[in-house]
Write an enzyme that holds these catalytic residues in place. Sequence first.
Site, PDB file in Angstrom:
ATOM      1  N   CYS A  24       0.857  -1.187   0.000  1.00  0.00           N
ATOM      2  CA  CYS A  24       0.000   0.000   0.000  1.00  0.00           C
ATOM      3  C   CYS A  24       0.889   1.232   0.000  1.00  0.00           C
ATOM      4  CB  CYS A  24      -0.978  -0.007   1.166  1.00  0.00           C
ATOM      5  SG  CYS A  24      -0.258   0.325   2.755  1.00  0.00           S
ATOM      6  N   SER A  25       0.271   2.379  -0.044  1.00  0.00           N
ATOM      7  CA  SER A  25       1.064   3.602  -0.162  1.00  0.00           C
ATOM      8  C   SER A  25       1.950   3.831   1.049  1.00  0.00           C
ATOM      9  CB  SER A  25       0.174   4.820  -0.427  1.00  0.00           C
ATOM     10  OG  SER A  25      -0.848   4.900   0.528  1.00  0.00           O
TER      11      SER A  25
END
Length: 99
Positions: A8-9
């Site tokens: 994920c980011s």
Amino acid sequence: MTNILLICSGGMSTSMLAERMVAAAKAKGVEAKIWAVGEQAADANVGEADVVLVGPQMRFKVPELKAAYSGKPIDAIDMRDYGMMNGEVVLDKALALIG
């Protein structure tokens, strides 16, 4: 042993999902290593993974990741399952991608 990587980011909320997936794997008797990293650490971790799931906020990167890591199952985590931190459903999806 199945190795499931979540990207994920940032890696924070996805780490919580990974913990839920680990619990679901134990309950099902599935031997799995499940871990989460931020996007910047993806390259260093993808090689070890059997399957890669991407957080919904990065789903637009799935085609790029598939091109970079051809032959490796890669897909986005459903936004609803991610939001509900439904480790069992996300685990099942990862296992289905491996076949």
